[in-house]
Design a protein around this motif. Sequence first.
Motif, PDB file in Angstrom:
ATOM      1  N   THR A  69      -5.220   1.443  -5.344  1.00  0.00           N
ATOM      2  CA  THR A  69      -5.683   0.861  -4.093  1.00  0.00           C
ATOM      3  C   THR A  69      -5.386  -0.633  -4.144  1.00  0.00           C
ATOM      4  O   THR A  69      -5.223  -1.208  -5.214  1.00  0.00           O
ATOM      5  CB  THR A  69      -7.194   1.086  -3.862  1.00  0.00           C
ATOM      6  OG1 THR A  69      -7.918   0.510  -4.946  1.00  0.00           O
ATOM      7  CG2 THR A  69      -7.525   2.565  -3.735  1.00  0.00           C
ATOM      8  N   GLU A  71      -0.390   3.478  -3.057  1.00  0.00           N
ATOM      9  CA  GLU A  71      -1.334   4.571  -2.788  1.00  0.00           C
ATOM     10  C   GLU A  71      -0.854   5.949  -3.231  1.00  0.00           C
ATOM     11  O   GLU A  71      -1.650   6.719  -3.779  1.00  0.00           O
ATOM     12  CB  GLU A  71      -1.754   4.549  -1.316  1.00  0.00           C
ATOM     13  CG  GLU A  71      -2.678   3.368  -1.050  1.00  0.00           C
ATOM     14  CD  GLU A  71      -3.053   3.180   0.420  1.00  0.00           C
ATOM     15  OE1 GLU A  71      -2.513   3.898   1.292  1.00  0.00           O
ATOM     16  OE2 GLU A  71      -3.899   2.293   0.670  1.00  0.00           O
ATOM     17  N   ARG A 128       0.833  -1.219   0.000  1.00  0.00           N
ATOM     18  CA  ARG A 128       0.000   0.000   0.000  1.00  0.00           C
ATOM     19  C   ARG A 128       0.861   1.260   0.000  1.00  0.00           C
ATOM     20  O   ARG A 128       0.531   2.237  -0.673  1.00  0.00           O
ATOM     21  CB  ARG A 128      -0.962  -0.014   1.180  1.00  0.00           C
ATOM     22  CG  ARG A 128      -2.121  -0.960   0.974  1.00  0.00           C
ATOM     23  CD  ARG A 128      -3.192  -0.834   2.066  1.00  0.00           C
ATOM     24  NE  ARG A 128      -4.319  -1.684   1.746  1.00  0.00           N
ATOM     25  CZ  ARG A 128      -4.545  -2.880   2.303  1.00  0.00           C
ATOM     26  NH1 ARG A 128      -3.736  -3.342   3.254  1.00  0.00           N
ATOM     27  NH2 ARG A 128      -5.585  -3.602   1.933  1.00  0.00           N
TER      28      ARG A 128
END
Length: 172
Positions: free
Chosen positions: A53, A48, A44
């Motif tokens: 995602t 991100e 992540r």
Amino acid sequence: QVSGLTRLVEDLRSVSLADSGRLELVLTDVDLAAEIEAMAPTLRSMLEPAGFTLALDLAPGTIRADAARIRQAVLALVDNAYRHADPCEIVIRVSYFTGGTSIAVEDHGPGLAPGFEQDAFRLFVRGGTSASGTGLGLSVVRGIAHAHGGQIAFRRVAMRSVFEIRLSEDSR
């Protein structure tokens, strides 16, 4: 630059060992869901900031595998999606079926051009003239899958690109 070169050298080493049948595996009972959940924060933090995602769909179960090599393969598949897809949801899916286990990474990327599906997993092969990367990532995944007695494949499913490692029941 040193980090990038170190990874390049390790990828070349892994492919070379796998292609010669000498990629050593440290086999243990691996809880795939736990391994991938442990990787999620790192993935992540990479994805991100670029607008991606990460979703996990992880069936519980264990396989006989080299946990470090499986993590390396999953990271290579996620990195492949990161490099080639526009920002989207990347799904890592683990499932068990009669005869084996599936580890899949899905995205909304362009996938592989028709007729390129088999060549994409060969060493230094890149998709088209504008492709980025070294052409090592998917061949590393292929080598890890083969060392575990499995296969890597690509398919399109409902506008999603799916790269899947399939391991035989012997791994479970």
